[in-house]
Write a protein that holds these residues in place. Structure first.
Motif, PDB file in Angstrom:
ATOM      1  N   VAL A  38       0.781  -1.133   0.068  1.00 17.82           N
ATOM      2  CA  VAL A  38       0.159  -0.056   0.096  1.00 17.82           C
ATOM      3  C   VAL A  38       0.812   1.258   0.015  1.00 17.82           C
ATOM      4  O   VAL A  38       0.786   2.013  -0.726  1.00 17.82           O
ATOM      5  CB  VAL A  38      -1.114  -0.022   1.171  1.00 17.82           C
ATOM      6  N   ALA A  39       1.947   1.124   0.910  1.00 18.83           N
ATOM      7  CA  ALA A  39       2.851   2.432   0.751  1.00 18.83           C
ATOM      8  C   ALA A  39       3.436   2.513  -0.455  1.00 18.83           C
ATOM      9  O   ALA A  39       3.435   3.619  -1.076  1.00 18.83           O
ATOM     10  CB  ALA A  39       3.842   2.193   1.800  1.00 18.83           C
ATOM     11  N   ASP A  40       3.865   1.480  -1.034  1.00 16.40           N
ATOM     12  CA  ASP A  40       4.584   1.663  -2.276  1.00 16.40           C
ATOM     13  C   ASP A  40       3.544   2.150  -3.385  1.00 16.40           C
ATOM     14  O   ASP A  40       3.810   3.013  -4.359  1.00 16.40           O
ATOM     15  CB  ASP A  40       5.043   0.286  -2.865  1.00 16.40           C
ATOM     16  N   SER A  41       2.252   1.712  -3.324  1.00 17.93           N
ATOM     17  CA  SER A  41       1.394   2.134  -4.202  1.00 17.93           C
ATOM     18  C   SER A  41       1.056   3.630  -3.916  1.00 17.93           C
ATOM     19  O   SER A  41       0.839   4.380  -5.026  1.00 17.93           O
ATOM     20  CB  SER A  41      -0.175   1.389  -4.028  1.00 17.93           C
ATOM     21  N   ALA A  42       1.039   4.173  -2.946  1.00 16.19           N
ATOM     22  CA  ALA A  42       1.032   5.667  -2.762  1.00 16.19           C
ATOM     23  C   ALA A  42       1.939   6.223  -3.312  1.00 16.19           C
ATOM     24  O   ALA A  42       1.628   7.432  -3.732  1.00 16.19           O
ATOM     25  CB  ALA A  42       0.703   5.829  -1.155  1.00 16.19           C
ATOM     26  N   MET A  43       3.078   5.938  -3.041  1.00 18.04           N
ATOM     27  CA  MET A  43       4.314   6.525  -3.691  1.00 18.04           C
ATOM     28  C   MET A  43       4.286   6.505  -5.067  1.00 18.04           C
ATOM     29  O   MET A  43       5.039   7.530  -5.812  1.00 18.04           O
ATOM     30  CB  MET A  43       5.482   6.026  -3.222  1.00 18.04           C
ATOM     31  N   HIS A  44       3.314   5.661  -5.853  1.00 18.41           N
ATOM     32  CA  HIS A  44       3.144   5.891  -7.207  1.00 18.41           C
ATOM     33  C   HIS A  44       2.459   7.107  -7.782  1.00 18.41           C
ATOM     34  O   HIS A  44       2.472   7.147  -9.018  1.00 18.41           O
ATOM     35  CB  HIS A  44       2.439   4.451  -7.817  1.00 18.41           C
ATOM     36  N   ALA A  45       1.896   7.616  -6.989  1.00 21.94           N
ATOM     37  CA  ALA A  45       1.109   8.788  -7.069  1.00 21.94           C
ATOM     38  C   ALA A  45       2.099  10.119  -7.213  1.00 21.94           C
ATOM     39  O   ALA A  45       1.711  11.150  -7.788  1.00 21.94           O
ATOM     40  CB  ALA A  45      -0.070   9.332  -6.202  1.00 21.94           C
ATOM     41  N   TRP A  46       3.299  10.150  -7.046  1.00 21.92           N
ATOM     42  CA  TRP A  46       4.105  11.060  -6.381  1.00 21.92           C
ATOM     43  C   TRP A  46       4.259  12.005  -7.789  1.00 21.92           C
ATOM     44  O   TRP A  46       4.182  13.156  -7.534  1.00 21.92           O
ATOM     45  CB  TRP A  46       5.704  10.730  -6.001  1.00 21.92           C
ATOM     46  N   ASP A  47       4.707  11.250  -8.703  1.00 24.25           N
ATOM     47  CA  ASP A  47       5.008  12.095  -9.975  1.00 24.25           C
ATOM     48  C   ASP A  47       3.858  12.977 -10.440  1.00 24.25           C
ATOM     49  O   ASP A  47       4.047  13.979 -10.778  1.00 24.25           O
ATOM     50  CB  ASP A  47       5.637  11.157 -11.050  1.00 24.25           C
ATOM     51  N   ALA A  48       2.730  11.882 -10.599  1.00 24.73           N
ATOM     52  CA  ALA A  48       1.675  12.682 -11.144  1.00 24.73           C
ATOM     53  C   ALA A  48       0.992  14.028 -10.050  1.00 24.73           C
ATOM     54  O   ALA A  48       0.761  14.837 -10.757  1.00 24.73           O
ATOM     55  CB  ALA A  48       0.495  11.733 -11.227  1.00 24.73           C
ATOM     56  N   LEU A  49       1.350  13.725  -8.855  1.00 25.25           N
ATOM     57  CA  LEU A  49       1.082  14.880  -7.776  1.00 25.25           C
ATOM     58  C   LEU A  49       1.834  16.124  -7.677  1.00 25.25           C
ATOM     59  O   LEU A  49       1.518  17.277  -7.475  1.00 25.25           O
ATOM     60  CB  LEU A  49       0.741  14.177  -6.420  1.00 25.25           C
ATOM     61  N   THR A  50       3.309  15.640  -8.108  1.00 24.98           N
ATOM     62  CA  THR A  50       3.944  16.607  -8.129  1.00 24.98           C
ATOM     63  C   THR A  50       4.475  17.375  -9.588  1.00 24.98           C
ATOM     64  O   THR A  50       5.571  18.196  -9.577  1.00 24.98           O
ATOM     65  CB  THR A  50       5.435  16.322  -7.492  1.00 24.98           C
ATOM     66  N   GLY A  51       3.828  17.067 -10.357  1.00 26.80           N
ATOM     67  CA  GLY A  51       4.149  17.612 -11.730  1.00 26.80           C
ATOM     68  C   GLY A  51       5.215  16.546 -12.516  1.00 26.80           C
ATOM     69  O   GLY A  51       5.602  16.971 -13.750  1.00 26.80           O
ATOM     70  N   GLY A  52       5.623  15.863 -11.880  1.00 31.21           N
ATOM     71  CA  GLY A  52       6.648  14.591 -12.474  1.00 31.21           C
ATOM     72  C   GLY A  52       7.785  15.294 -12.911  1.00 31.21           C
ATOM     73  O   GLY A  52       8.460  14.643 -13.699  1.00 31.21           O
TER      74      GLY A  52
END
Lengths: 209, 209
Positions: free
Chosen positions: A187-201
């Motif tokens: 789950v933690a890993d999945s959440a980190m997969h949102a990082w790029d999309a949330l920070t503009g990548g």
DNA sequence: CCGTTTGTATAGCGATCGCTAAATAATTAC
DNA sequence: GTAATTATTTAGCGATCGCTATACAAACGG
């Protein structure tokens, strides 16, 4: 500066730690004075002389928790060189902490008083305030990431902190439900997969650890 | 088929609904029989004749909740044409449901018994099982997405369901802490930003609604 | 009417809740 | 030593917990 009167016959810190464990396991209201006295061997007057009241004991237990098991969030956030690594570590290390053998699963701050009687609202509020502190800690780390340049200048750190904090709180529910460490880490890993999309990548690539 | 004996003088469904509301607001253990009788106007023997026990009443309250407010998750999942839209709707509509005026914030299933005394473990387990049902529902919708072709064949639906379920559970904690609907909707939106990365990014683009 | 059946009201059960008054024990100050 | 101070023990306070025995009330079939 020798203390006057009869000396205390028990280790106050050890008793507090035992109390913390019981509150962590059963929550505030479901941990009775009888539970606490039978576990510690103390009689009620000794407990009250040392901690004032059940709520006073709980407040000290919360402080102890945030200083010890709960400190993991802060140290993990401080540990990573970038905001991304720091948040990732924070989630993963909590996933591990929540599933440590011999400890109650999940976070005491999240689980010990989600609901309560009206008379104990102050206890629920204490935990809600502590959870708000966690969100602020995450946000502060993200702000540092912006200052350090590993997050874009326009990043909505409040929104990002709210998201990762919400995931963190959810992990406690899942841990108490019996989810495995591996499941929580995924789950933690999945959440980190949102990082790029949330920070503009536009940030650095995700590290592999 | 007229019922024999003295007819019941109260509306069983209305009483159950009131009980559900109290359990939702205060949780299982913090809602006392005195709370329930004073709110409904019933005397204890009437409550016990109709529902058997406090736990029996709670179990029916849980069933009622899942049939009504809790059904939102299932209908939202069924509603979307693609798995992505379905999960997005599920999060957003729950974010709205958790912050509806005049209702206790957050989900009863998540909040009503996160911790409890040993004697009430069966109640905590009932809610844990219901939460597991929610994870299975999400996963089932994802499986359908794979079957429909809007998710890649190799998708780890279990991992994906665990992630979005964990976010969903976290939303209840945040709602009970007083987070606004807008804040929860932003969290839902953030979680959906992980979708492409989690599903290989080969699915259709995110819809705008 | 009577007897049966079911629901409600009164009253209170034993157990536990958080907490404390009063007596006793152990220490320091002098 | 005595007085003062603090801790522990014993015992139990009033309140509330979930629940129920008993008596009474309201419907039925006959």
């Amino acid at each position: 500066m020798t203390p006057r009167g009869r000396p205390r016959s028990f280790d106050r810190d050890a008793v507090l730690q035992q109390a913390m464990r019981m509150f962590w396991e059963r929550g505030y209201e479901s941990t009775s004075l009888a539970d606490l006295t039978s576990a510690t061997g103390l009689k009620p007057p000794s407990l009250y002389a040392a901690f004032g009241s059940k709520e006073g004991l709980f407040r000290e237990a919360v402080e102890l928790y945030t200083r010890t098991d709960g400190a993991l969030t802060g140290t993990a956030l401080d540990g990573g060189p970038t905001a991304r690594e720091a948040v990732g570590r924070m989630l993963r290390e909590n996933a591990c902490g929540y599933t440590e053998d011999g400890r109650p699963p999940g976070c005491m701050i999240v689980l010990a008083a989600t609901t309560c009687a009206a008379e104990n609202e102050s206890v629920r509020q204490l935990l809600a305030d502590t959870r708000a502190d966690t969100l602020r800690s995450i946000r502060a780390r993200l702000e540092r990431g912006v200052a350090d340049g590993d997050l874009p200048a326009g990043t909505d750190t409040g929104q990002l902190a709210d998201f990762y904090g919400t995931v963190l709180f959810g992990l406690s529910i899942r841990a108490r439900d019996g989810a495995s460490r591996e499941a929580l880490l995924r789950v933690a890993d999945s959440a980190m997969h949102a990082w790029d999309a949330l920070t503009g990548g536009t940030g650095p690539a995700a590290p592999d650890d």
